[in-house]
Design a protein around this motif. Structure first.
Motif, PDB file in Angstrom:
ATOM      1  N   ASN A 160      -5.512  -1.992  -1.300  1.00  0.00           N
ATOM      2  CA  ASN A 160      -5.854  -1.574   0.064  1.00  0.00           C
ATOM      3  C   ASN A 160      -6.609  -0.248   0.045  1.00  0.00           C
ATOM      4  O   ASN A 160      -7.601  -0.077   0.738  1.00  0.00           O
ATOM      5  CB  ASN A 160      -4.594  -1.394   0.907  1.00  0.00           C
ATOM      6  N   LYS A 189     -10.024  -0.989  -0.962  1.00  0.00           N
ATOM      7  CA  LYS A 189     -10.782  -1.758   0.030  1.00  0.00           C
ATOM      8  C   LYS A 189     -11.139  -0.920   1.240  1.00  0.00           C
ATOM      9  O   LYS A 189     -12.231  -1.007   1.784  1.00  0.00           O
ATOM     10  CB  LYS A 189      -9.907  -2.921   0.547  1.00  0.00           C
ATOM     11  N   TYR A 190     -10.190  -0.102   1.708  1.00  0.00           N
ATOM     12  CA  TYR A 190     -10.387   0.558   2.987  1.00  0.00           C
ATOM     13  C   TYR A 190     -10.890   1.992   2.873  1.00  0.00           C
ATOM     14  O   TYR A 190     -10.881   2.724   3.843  1.00  0.00           O
ATOM     15  CB  TYR A 190      -9.094   0.520   3.813  1.00  0.00           C
ATOM     16  N   ASP A 209      -5.464   7.846  -0.558  1.00  0.00           N
ATOM     17  CA  ASP A 209      -6.914   7.671  -0.651  1.00  0.00           C
ATOM     18  C   ASP A 209      -7.590   8.629   0.316  1.00  0.00           C
ATOM     19  O   ASP A 209      -6.928   9.353   1.048  1.00  0.00           O
ATOM     20  CB  ASP A 209      -7.295   6.220  -0.331  1.00  0.00           C
ATOM     21  N   ARG A 238      -4.161  -6.948  12.074  1.00  0.00           N
ATOM     22  CA  ARG A 238      -5.285  -6.221  11.505  1.00  0.00           C
ATOM     23  C   ARG A 238      -5.922  -5.485  12.666  1.00  0.00           C
ATOM     24  O   ARG A 238      -6.159  -6.085  13.711  1.00  0.00           O
ATOM     25  CB  ARG A 238      -6.311  -7.172  10.872  1.00  0.00           C
ATOM     26  N   PRO A 239      -6.172  -4.183  12.525  1.00  0.00           N
ATOM     27  CA  PRO A 239      -6.724  -3.433  13.644  1.00  0.00           C
ATOM     28  C   PRO A 239      -7.998  -4.082  14.165  1.00  0.00           C
ATOM     29  O   PRO A 239      -8.787  -4.618  13.378  1.00  0.00           O
ATOM     30  CB  PRO A 239      -7.019  -2.062  13.054  1.00  0.00           C
ATOM     31  N   GLN A 261     -12.209  -4.482  12.801  1.00  0.00           N
ATOM     32  CA  GLN A 261     -12.314  -4.370  11.341  1.00  0.00           C
ATOM     33  C   GLN A 261     -13.228  -5.468  10.789  1.00  0.00           C
ATOM     34  O   GLN A 261     -13.200  -6.599  11.279  1.00  0.00           O
ATOM     35  CB  GLN A 261     -10.919  -4.525  10.773  1.00  0.00           C
ATOM     36  N   GLY A 272      -7.489  -9.380   3.832  1.00  0.00           N
ATOM     37  CA  GLY A 272      -7.049 -10.764   3.961  1.00  0.00           C
ATOM     38  C   GLY A 272      -6.606 -11.067   5.371  1.00  0.00           C
ATOM     39  O   GLY A 272      -7.282 -10.706   6.335  1.00  0.00           O
ATOM     40  N   GLY A 322      -3.857  -9.988   6.843  1.00  0.00           N
ATOM     41  CA  GLY A 322      -2.953  -9.008   7.459  1.00  0.00           C
ATOM     42  C   GLY A 322      -1.510  -9.237   7.067  1.00  0.00           C
ATOM     43  O   GLY A 322      -0.601  -8.893   7.803  1.00  0.00           O
ATOM     44  N   LEU A 324       0.767  -5.764   3.814  1.00  0.00           N
ATOM     45  CA  LEU A 324       1.721  -4.680   4.063  1.00  0.00           C
ATOM     46  C   LEU A 324       3.043  -5.204   4.620  1.00  0.00           C
ATOM     47  O   LEU A 324       4.097  -4.640   4.342  1.00  0.00           O
ATOM     48  CB  LEU A 324       1.119  -3.660   5.038  1.00  0.00           C
TER      49      LEU A 324
HETATM   50  P1  ADP Z   1      -5.054  -6.969   5.024  1.00  0.00           P
HETATM   51  O1  ADP Z   1      -5.472  -6.011   3.968  1.00  0.00           O
HETATM   52  O2  ADP Z   1      -4.999  -8.364   4.603  1.00  0.00           O
HETATM   53  O3  ADP Z   1      -5.767  -6.783   6.314  1.00  0.00           O
HETATM   54  P2  ADP Z   1      -2.561  -5.474   5.022  1.00  0.00           P
HETATM   55  O4  ADP Z   1      -1.261  -5.845   5.577  1.00  0.00           O
HETATM   56  O5  ADP Z   1      -2.618  -5.126   3.574  1.00  0.00           O
HETATM   57  O6  ADP Z   1      -3.529  -6.675   5.360  1.00  0.00           O
HETATM   58  O7  ADP Z   1      -3.126  -4.274   5.872  1.00  0.00           O
HETATM   59  C1  ADP Z   1      -3.080  -4.302   7.259  1.00  0.00           C
HETATM   60  C2  ADP Z   1      -4.123  -3.366   7.839  1.00  0.00           C
HETATM   61  O8  ADP Z   1      -3.758  -2.023   7.540  1.00  0.00           O
HETATM   62  C3  ADP Z   1      -5.467  -3.520   7.253  1.00  0.00           C
HETATM   63  O9  ADP Z   1      -6.185  -4.517   7.917  1.00  0.00           O
HETATM   64  C4  ADP Z   1      -6.093  -2.155   7.432  1.00  0.00           C
HETATM   65  O10 ADP Z   1      -6.670  -2.018   8.689  1.00  0.00           O
HETATM   66  C5  ADP Z   1      -4.909  -1.222   7.389  1.00  0.00           C
HETATM   67  N1  ADP Z   1      -4.830  -0.531   6.085  1.00  0.00           N
HETATM   68  C6  ADP Z   1      -4.097  -0.885   5.033  1.00  0.00           C
HETATM   69  N2  ADP Z   1      -4.226  -0.006   4.021  1.00  0.00           N
HETATM   70  C7  ADP Z   1      -5.088   0.938   4.453  1.00  0.00           C
HETATM   71  C8  ADP Z   1      -5.642   2.150   3.895  1.00  0.00           C
HETATM   72  N3  ADP Z   1      -5.332   2.528   2.657  1.00  0.00           N
HETATM   73  N4  ADP Z   1      -6.482   2.858   4.653  1.00  0.00           N
HETATM   74  C9  ADP Z   1      -6.799   2.478   5.900  1.00  0.00           C
HETATM   75  N5  ADP Z   1      -6.313   1.369   6.487  1.00  0.00           N
HETATM   76  C10 ADP Z   1      -5.452   0.616   5.788  1.00  0.00           C
END
Ligand code: ADP
Length: 480
Positions: free
Chosen positions: A377, A380-381, A405, A424-425, A428, A434, A436, A439
């Motif tokens: 994550n 990716k983010y 990060d 997922r916010p 995005q 993926g 959501g 986490l």
């Molecule tokens: P996914 O990655 O499949 O969307 P996750 O449950 O891993 O699902 O994450 C949920 C949401 O949390 C993500 O869509 C993202 O918006 C936010 N997120 C997760 N990790 C980070 C991060 N390190 N920095 C910013 N936003 C994050």
């Protein structure tokens, strides 16, 4: 007494007369008592105080006897009267309480909560001889807008009793409650709206209506106050039973959903394996679309696996091997696992071991999964460039691992929601990340191991996800 007047003392006479006054008061009430006291006063003077047959008095001290007699008999008559009135009032109240208790029990003892409300309003209407008695219940606690009558809605909102007059004007009941309000004699009040309150909350409104004008004497007001409380309890009971029904339906829906997810995830996996195998064959025959098919099949496979895990975690059936493990091993495995996915980006690791090894009691594979998700994550983010930082240390009874990060972070109102499944916010990019679930699974995995997973924003920008696991104190020798 005249026959043996010469042998009578004044005290004898006074006592005999007093008895007559008391007997008269008991039988005939205060008026007779006082009249008897006055007559006895005169008779005492005329017949029994010398000179006899006149109202004159020879010994001035006899005045004292007479006046004392008059006062004593008047006070006795009055006190007797008050006592009798009090006893009468108590008897009436007791009867009222009896009647109310029976009514209340009858009204609340019906099988369905709605019937209880109908029974209570019927009892109120019949007892007070009113044209109408209705109980208004807002559909849910707050939605008073759904009450059609704006005055009823206002009474629910304000919790105050309202009167409607025959000419259409409305007014507040003084003191806020109609029970203190005197509605005696002919009145122009055509409706009374009484808020029904339970534990300082207005749960509904009782409406009494009669075009002929509503008249309530104190006894009826007391009755109304008591029955209004029964009605409030009735409304509360209706609400609670509706809530219980809703909860049962939700529980059932939840159970069905879990069963559905579990069976779907199982059933999807088999065809996916076949698709992947066929795509693999196609690739060897040189078809360029095979790679896409394989990638998508992989993605679908991951999603299905995640769904299955989530439903297992929710059902509490994920097998966990909680063993003593060193943070070193966990992080070493992590570095190996993610190095490919990071595309050369630096993962800066700092393990603060101090004097002894950092050890915890946790499931190595599942904790690795949590950390892989956090690092992926973070990659990716956050924009490429700054390294992802991982720090592990001992904090009280926890083995704590923080992944940080320099990405955009997560806004305040989304910090809890990102741990919800499928969240997922908004806004995005769809292809990043993926479904959501990452986490949501990670937090449940942490909690299943008696740990936690939390989010904090990072000073200077970015996110820190902190994964805590139960730490263990083991002498190094035992580990070797
Ligand atoms: P996914 O990655 O499949 O969307 P996750 O449950 O891993 O699902 O994450 C949920 C949401 O949390 C993500 O869509 C993202 O918006 C936010 N997120 C997760 N990790 C980070 C991060 N390190 N920095 C910013 N936003 C994050």
């Amino acid at each position: 007494m005249l026959a043996f007047r010469s042998r009578l003392d004044k005290a004898h006479t006074a006592l005999v007369y007093l008895l007559v006054v008391l007997a008269g008061s008991v039988r005939g009430g205060r008026r007779l008592g006082l009249a008897l006291a006055a007559s006895a006063f005169l008779l005492f003077n005329w017949f029994f105080l010398p000179p006899y047959g006149t109202f004159a008095i020879r010994d001035p001290l006899d005045w004292l006897v007479l006046v004392a007699f008059l006062i004593a008999s008047a006070v006795a008559a009055e006190m007797l009267h008050r006592e009798q009135r009090r006893a009468e009032e108590a008897r009436r109240r007791a009867q009222e309480v009896d009647r109310l208790a029976t009514l209340g029990a009858e009204a609340l003892n019906v099988a369905r909560a709605d019937d209880a409300l109908a029974a209570i309003s019927r009892v109120i209407r019949d007892t007070l001889r009113l044209a109408e008695c209705r109980i208004h219940v807002p559909p849910t606690g707050e939605a008073d807008s759904e009450l059609r009558d704006p005055l009823v809605a206002w009474a629910v909102r304000s919790g105050q009793a309202v009167l409607r007059h025959a000419d259409g004007t409305t007014g507040l009941a003084p003191g806020g409650m109609p029970f203190e309000l005197s509605l005696e004699g002919p009145t122009s009040v055509s409706a009374v709206l009484i808020p029904l309150r339970v534990r300082d909350r207005t749960v509904g409104v009782l409406e009494l209506a009669d075009e002929r004008g509503i008249v309530l004497d104190p006894g009826q007001r007391r009755f109304l106050a008591a029955l209004a409380y029964y009605a409030a309890l009735g409304v509360e009971r209706t609400r609670l039973s509706a809530e219980a029904d809703r909860a049962a339906v939700l529980r059932e829906a939840d159970r069905l959903k879990d069963a559905l997810i579990a069976s779907l995830s199982h059933d999807l996996r088999t065809p996916l394996t076949t698709i992947k195998a066929l795509a693999h064959d196609l690739r060897s025959s040189g078809d360029p679309r095979a790679e896409t098919i394989e990638d998508e099949a992989d993605r679908l496979n991951r999603l299905v696996a995640d769904l299955l895990d989530l439903s297992r975690l929710q059902a509490g059936t994920v097998p966990l091997q909680l063993e003593l493990n060193a943070a070193d091993d966990l992080i070493g495995a992590l570095v190996q696992r993610v190095s490919g996915a990071l595309n050369g980006r630096e993962l800066r690791v700092r393990i603060e071991e101090g004097e002894s090894l950092l050890i915890g009691r946790f499931d190595l594979a599942q904790s690795l999964r949590v950390l892989v998700n956090l690092v992926e994550n973070a990659h990716k983010y956050s924009p490429p460039g700054p390294p992802i930082e991982l720090r592990a240390w001992r904090e009280d009874a926890s083995l704590t691992i923080a992944v940080s990060d320099r990405g955009p972070g997560v806004s305040q109102d989304e910090r809890d929601r990102i741990f919800e499944p499928f969240y997922r916010p908004p806004g995005q990019t769809p292809d990043v990340g993926g479904a959501g679930l990452g986490l949501a699974i990670a937090r449940r995995l942490a909690e299943a191991q008696c740990g936690s997973l939390t989010y904090e924003s990072r000073a200077g920008g970015g996110s820190t996800f902190t994964f805590r696991l139960p730490a263990a104190d083991v002498p190094e020798a035992e580990l070797l």
